[in-house]
Design a protein around this motif. Structure first.
Motif, PDB file in Angstrom:
ATOM      1  N   SER A 625      20.785  16.738 -40.918  1.00  0.00           N
ATOM      2  CA  SER A 625      20.969  18.177 -40.833  1.00  0.00           C
ATOM      3  C   SER A 625      21.208  18.640 -39.407  1.00  0.00           C
ATOM      4  N   ASN A 626      20.831  17.801 -38.425  1.00  0.00           N
ATOM      5  CA  ASN A 626      21.005  18.204 -37.028  1.00  0.00           C
ATOM      6  C   ASN A 626      21.457  17.059 -36.132  1.00  0.00           C
ATOM      7  N   TYR A 627      22.031  16.030 -36.712  1.00  0.00           N
ATOM      8  CA  TYR A 627      22.469  14.905 -35.892  1.00  0.00           C
ATOM      9  C   TYR A 627      23.525  14.094 -36.632  1.00  0.00           C
ATOM     10  N   PHE A 628      24.265  13.279 -35.883  1.00  0.00           N
ATOM     11  CA  PHE A 628      25.074  12.217 -36.468  1.00  0.00           C
ATOM     12  C   PHE A 628      25.187  11.077 -35.465  1.00  0.00           C
ATOM     13  N   LEU A 629      25.443   9.904 -35.987  1.00  0.00           N
ATOM     14  CA  LEU A 629      25.671   8.727 -35.153  1.00  0.00           C
ATOM     15  C   LEU A 629      26.705   7.852 -35.836  1.00  0.00           C
ATOM     16  N   ASN A 630      27.787   7.559 -35.140  1.00  0.00           N
ATOM     17  CA  ASN A 630      28.816   6.643 -35.625  1.00  0.00           C
ATOM     18  C   ASN A 630      28.789   5.398 -34.755  1.00  0.00           C
ATOM     19  N   THR A 631      28.726   4.237 -35.375  1.00  0.00           N
ATOM     20  CA  THR A 631      28.714   2.973 -34.649  1.00  0.00           C
ATOM     21  C   THR A 631      29.825   2.094 -35.193  1.00  0.00           C
ATOM     22  N   THR A 632      30.657   1.564 -34.308  1.00  0.00           N
ATOM     23  CA  THR A 632      31.758   0.715 -34.729  1.00  0.00           C
ATOM     24  C   THR A 632      31.799  -0.542 -33.869  1.00  0.00           C
ATOM     25  N   PHE A 633      31.652  -1.689 -34.513  1.00  0.00           N
ATOM     26  CA  PHE A 633      31.882  -2.966 -33.847  1.00  0.00           C
ATOM     27  C   PHE A 633      33.349  -3.326 -34.050  1.00  0.00           C
ATOM     28  N   PHE A 634      34.001  -3.805 -33.002  1.00  0.00           N
ATOM     29  CA  PHE A 634      35.442  -4.039 -33.109  1.00  0.00           C
ATOM     30  C   PHE A 634      35.858  -5.340 -32.428  1.00  0.00           C
ATOM     31  N   GLN A 635      36.954  -5.869 -32.917  1.00  0.00           N
ATOM     32  CA  GLN A 635      37.646  -6.982 -32.273  1.00  0.00           C
ATOM     33  C   GLN A 635      39.132  -6.663 -32.289  1.00  0.00           C
ATOM     34  N   ALA A 636      39.812  -6.922 -31.178  1.00  0.00           N
ATOM     35  CA  ALA A 636      41.253  -6.670 -31.080  1.00  0.00           C
ATOM     36  C   ALA A 636      41.934  -7.851 -30.416  1.00  0.00           C
ATOM     37  N   ARG A 637      43.036  -8.285 -31.003  1.00  0.00           N
ATOM     38  CA  ARG A 637      43.861  -9.352 -30.420  1.00  0.00           C
ATOM     39  C   ARG A 637      45.269  -8.802 -30.209  1.00  0.00           C
ATOM     40  N   THR A 638      45.757  -8.936 -28.973  1.00  0.00           N
ATOM     41  CA  THR A 638      47.025  -8.321 -28.581  1.00  0.00           C
ATOM     42  C   THR A 638      47.964  -9.374 -28.022  1.00  0.00           C
ATOM     43  N   ILE A 639      49.228  -9.312 -28.448  1.00  0.00           N
ATOM     44  CA  ILE A 639      50.299 -10.157 -27.899  1.00  0.00           C
ATOM     45  C   ILE A 639      51.395  -9.219 -27.420  1.00  0.00           C
ATOM     46  N   GLU A 640      51.745  -9.296 -26.131  1.00  0.00           N
ATOM     47  CA  GLU A 640      52.705  -8.326 -25.617  1.00  0.00           C
ATOM     48  C   GLU A 640      53.532  -8.882 -24.469  1.00  0.00           C
ATOM     49  N   ALA A 641      54.621  -8.156 -24.157  1.00  0.00           N
ATOM     50  CA  ALA A 641      55.519  -8.491 -23.051  1.00  0.00           C
ATOM     51  C   ALA A 641      55.802  -7.238 -22.254  1.00  0.00           C
ATOM     52  N   ASN A 642      56.101  -7.423 -20.962  1.00  0.00           N
ATOM     53  CA  ASN A 642      56.362  -6.281 -20.104  1.00  0.00           C
ATOM     54  C   ASN A 642      57.146  -6.723 -18.875  1.00  0.00           C
ATOM     55  N   TYR A 643      57.790  -5.730 -18.233  1.00  0.00           N
ATOM     56  CA  TYR A 643      58.465  -5.966 -16.957  1.00  0.00           C
ATOM     57  C   TYR A 643      58.177  -4.768 -16.063  1.00  0.00           C
ATOM     58  N   GLU A 644      57.625  -5.013 -14.878  1.00  0.00           N
ATOM     59  CA  GLU A 644      57.161  -3.954 -13.991  1.00  0.00           C
ATOM     60  C   GLU A 644      58.099  -3.818 -12.792  1.00  0.00           C
ATOM     61  N   LYS A 654      48.641 -12.773 -23.883  1.00  0.00           N
ATOM     62  CA  LYS A 654      47.821 -12.627 -25.069  1.00  0.00           C
ATOM     63  C   LYS A 654      46.427 -12.210 -24.626  1.00  0.00           C
ATOM     64  N   TYR A 655      45.864 -11.235 -25.342  1.00  0.00           N
ATOM     65  CA  TYR A 655      44.551 -10.701 -24.992  1.00  0.00           C
ATOM     66  C   TYR A 655      43.640 -10.727 -26.215  1.00  0.00           C
ATOM     67  N   GLU A 656      42.347 -10.811 -25.951  1.00  0.00           N
ATOM     68  CA  GLU A 656      41.366 -10.654 -27.009  1.00  0.00           C
ATOM     69  C   GLU A 656      40.193  -9.851 -26.467  1.00  0.00           C
ATOM     70  N   SER A 657      39.701  -8.918 -27.263  1.00  0.00           N
ATOM     71  CA  SER A 657      38.559  -8.123 -26.848  1.00  0.00           C
ATOM     72  C   SER A 657      37.675  -7.853 -28.044  1.00  0.00           C
ATOM     73  N   PHE A 658      36.394  -7.684 -27.781  1.00  0.00           N
ATOM     74  CA  PHE A 658      35.472  -7.262 -28.816  1.00  0.00           C
ATOM     75  C   PHE A 658      34.374  -6.426 -28.172  1.00  0.00           C
TER      76      PHE A 658
END
Length: 805
Positions: A625-644, A654-658
């Motif tokens: 009635s007077n609060y909320f709490l959201n909790t999310t555990f996550f994992q992300a894997r990324t494959i990418e290319a770039n030119y700067e 390639k990256y991985e994070s959790f």
């Protein structure tokens, strides 16, 4: 997982278990009016709008009052209080770097997150060089709220946004009345007026109008009026028995300063650096702009003489018209359609320090040096001062027009809801890089340009201009003329097999086609009378001219899916999980990188034209009635290319994070409440062309980001503060030089003078925290004690008066 990381995640899990037990022991299991406000209906990233506790997504809603109190000085600063979102808002009103939950920022902009207005993208790509989506987005009082979706469901609800969506939802005029808000900077020059008004024009027919206009110097000292422009919005809504139709428009014409990395002194070591302002340049308030550096003349990419006023800075022009239509077909069938066309153009002008150092390091290194004077004078320069070789980023946004449409057909059965649609888009990227090189002193007080004179008395520079082009970077004068078209069928199904369980499954298939060309793979040097004065100054003897045209003609496809489950344990508790896959197409960032852009069978091109993101999310939602709490555990894997461009480096990583994301609110009593968010991320580079960085933390990725907002309400008075913080991070993938952690505090106080008149005073970074968001250098080794970095702006105070009518 590392043992320490596992331990930390277990601690977070224990905290949430305790919260769960607390909720079970509560005497009442009803949701109050206040909590209904907390757990409101959300529409972004959901095919069927519903209360957030019933969704397997992570979403936050920002109301107008919250945004004003958080004291944003730019659009990107609005996002910094949203858990899980990292908004590097140090570039000014645009060119910001934005990402979500450990997904990397390998280049500028926001590759994996899209900004939307009323459910359609502002730009098809979030990381177009010098044409980022936040440059064409402005918050004003005509925006009713901002919804921010983080995580995998975005993979099936929008193209090129697998990490999240930020949606600006505008007013429709249905609520009669309006407001006028006058803002003013108290310790910097800023004058801005916002207005919005809604009224019925007849039965079920509504008009809404709003926008803003502003002028001023901005929060940094540029030496001139650098913020000048505004935005106008219009909405017409007609409701009928089984649906509605809405036509809306936007006209944006705004000029703001663009802030590039600036000189900052550093002592100590890579692992324990001590950052401080130079004696002639305050890193918190200074800017590279100067009243002595106002005009630029160069040889344009199409062979024309281009004269630019540097005071235009980031000049963004957008003329958009949109249509929304929905109709109830009967038997629980419904059709929804959205479409928008936007004509976008403008210019991006910003000084960039290519090199900073002493007179000997910068001025005397110029070939043929004999002496140096301040431009336009015969006064010798100060031998003890610092100087810069400055590249003026002068990019003309010739044609950034786009068209988006999304047509959806939905059907509801007893326990099943289905949505199927087709998305169509077209995005032009037609821009020209017309860059020159200048010499100037390092000063935050209208820096002077510097001329070099040879030993024989011949001027080597022309009013500070050293080169037409940037020969140290291979020229980099360029033309882009490409078009990106996408057709994306998509479908989502929601199933309620039992009362408290909601399952959702979605898929999206992007079919993309890229056509056009780019030019400037080499810059031919020619003698051209650029300033057209009838003589050839020394820089005019070698003018960089765009040469080398490459055709572009390839296709790509992205298959995205998202599967989520949400189980409501009771009216207060829910658990959810999601598995998703998505991608973001590479646009201009991979051009000029040497791939074969007309061969769809080339494995090298195929490996870089789509950046892939896979995510797993598991979460718990608690409501009271007077609060909320959201909790999310996550994992992300990324494959990418770039030119700067500034480093001339091509990357394929390639990256991985959790980690874990916490988002909470607690109303202690009727007068006091607190909102807070925290994101812990453990990220690693798993593979790269440069094998020495494998195993390192991605650059500019902090372990912990957090925000909290205590707020007090006492009758007509409201006050509190927003605190936004980050732990230390590395400047580059080499993981040597550290950017220290910081906390930025933004206090506010608001008082209702009359029933319809409210006064607000706020501060941004009230304690003048040195908050470095990025740096060009990866190590102090080999430097002269000066690096180039972007920081959040120092202390600014603002006030506003809002009149409601």
């Amino acid at each position: 997982m590392k043992a320490k990381v596992v331990k930390k995640l277990l601690v977070f899990g224990t905290m949430n278990m305790a919260a769960f037990m607390f909720s079970q022991n509560s005497e009442s299991d009803t949701i109050s009016t206040r909590s209904k406000t907390i757990d409101e209906v959300v529409i972004t990233g959901n095919s069927n709008p519903k209360a957030s506790i019933k969704t397997s997504t992570s979403i936050s809603t920002l109301k107008s009052a919250d945004i004003i109190n958080s004291a944003p000085r730019t659009t990107a600063e609005i996002f910094r209080t949203i858990p899980g979102i990292r908004a590097e808002s140090s570039g000014g009103e645009g060119n910001s770097n934005i990402t979500v939950r450990g997904v990397p920022v390998s280049a500028g902009g926001s590759r994996y997150l899209l900004i939307q207005e009323d459910g359609l993208p502002v730009m098809q790509f979030g990381d177009i060089a010098f044409g980022t989506q936040d440059q064409f987005t402005r918050f004003d009082s005509f925006v009713s709220r901002v919804e921010a979706l983080r995580g995998g469901s975005a993979s099936v609800f929008a193209s090129n946004s697998p990490a999240g969506i930020i949606n600006f939802i505008t007013k429709t005029g249905e609520k009669e009345g309006g407001s006028i808000t006058q803002q003013v900077g108290l310790n910097y020059k800023n004058f801005r007026t916002d207005i919005d008004y809604g009224t019925p024009l007849g039965k079920d027919f509504y008009l809404g109008v709003g926008g803003f206009y502003r002028g001023g110097d901005g929060p940094r000292k540029t030496g001139y009026t650098s913020n000048n422009g505004g935005q106008l919005r219009l909405s017409l809504l007609k409701k009928f028995d089984k649906g509605s139709v809405r036509i809306y428009g936007k006209y944006l014409d705004d000029r703001t300063a663009a802030y590039m990395p600036m000189p900052i002194a550093v002592s100590g070591s890579d692992s324990n650096p001590d950052y401080s302002s130079l004696s002639s340049f305050n890193i918190l308030t200074g800017a590279l702009q100067s009243s002595n550096f106002r005009n630029d003349v160069t040889f344009g990419g199409n062979g024309q003489i281009l004269r630019s006023d540097i005071r235009d800075g980031m000049h963004s022009v957008s003329k958009a018209v949109g249509l929304e239509f929905n109709y109830d077909l009967g038997a629980n069938w419904k059709v929804d359609a959205k479409a928008r066309y936007a004509a976008n153009d403008g210019q991006f002008l910003a000084p960039f320090p290519a090199a900073v150092g002493s007179k000997a390091e910068i001025l005397e290194s110029v070939a043929g040096y004999g002496s140096a004077v301040y431009a336009g004078t015969n006064t010798a320069v100060d031998s003890n001062a610092k100087y810069m070789k400055t590249v003026l980023f002068n990019t003309t946004l010739n044609n950034m027009n786009n068209f988006f449409s999304d047509v959806n057909l939905s059907k509801k059965w007893d326990k099943v809801k289905m949505n199927a649609g087709i998305y169509n888009s077209s995005q032009n990227i037609n821009l020209s890089w017309n860059w020159n090189t200048y010499l100037m002193e390092v000063s935050d007080n209208n820096a002077r340009l510097v001329d070099i004179v040879s030993g024989t008395g011949t001027k080597i520079t022309d009013n500070g201009l050293l080169h037409y082009g940037v020969p140290e970077w291979g020229g980099v004068n360029r033309n882009y003329d490409t078009k990106y078209s996408v057709i994306a069928p998509h479908a989502q199904v929601e199933i309620n097999p039992i009362q408290n369980l909601t399952l959702d499954l979605g898929a999206r298939y992007d079919l993309g086609k890229v056509s056009g060309s780019f030019a400037g793979t080499k810059n031919t040097m020619r003698a051209i009378d650029v300033n057209q004065n009838g003589t050839f100054e020394t820089p005019e003897l070698a003018v960089a001219v765009v040469d080398g045209t490459v055709p572009v003609d390839y296709k790509y496809d992205i298959f995205g899916y998202s599967f989520g489950a949400n189980y409501a344990l009771n009216s207060r508790n829910a658990v959810f999980a999601r598995v998703s896959q998505g991608g973001s197409a590479s646009a201009d960032r991979i051009l000029f990188a040497g791939y074969n852009y007309t061969n769809n069978d080339d494995p090298s091109l195929d490996a870089v034209k789509v950046n892939k993101l896979n995510q797993i999310e598991v979460g718990y939602k608690l409501r009271g009635s007077n609060y909320f709490l959201n909790t999310t555990f996550f994992q992300a894997r990324t494959i990418e290319a770039n030119y700067e461009a500034t480093t001339q480096l091509r990357t394929e990583n390639k990256y991985e994070s959790f980690g874990v994301e916490l988002d909470g609110f607690y109303k202690i009593n009727k007068n006091f409440d607190i909102k807070a968010g925290l994101t812990y991320t453990d990220a690693e580079i798993k593979n790269a062309i440069d094998k020495t960085i494998i195993g390192n933390m991605p650059r500019r990725t902090p372990k912990v980001m957090y925000s909290f907002n205590p707020n007090v309400n006492i009758e007509k008075l409201s006050f509190g503060f927003f605190a936004v913080g980050s732990t230390k991070a590395f400047t580059q993938d080499s993981n040597k030089l550290i950017m220290p952690g910081y906390i930025v505090v933004n206090p506010y106080i608001s008082y209702q003078l009359l029933k319809n008149l409210t006064l607000n005073v706020n501060a941004n970074n009230v304690f003048n925290a040195l908050a470095i968001t990025e740096a060009e250098e990866g190590t102090l080794q080999g430097t002269n004690g000066i690096i180039r970095a972007r920081t959040l702006t120092g202390r600014t105070f603002g006030a506003s008066v809002k009149f409601d009518f």
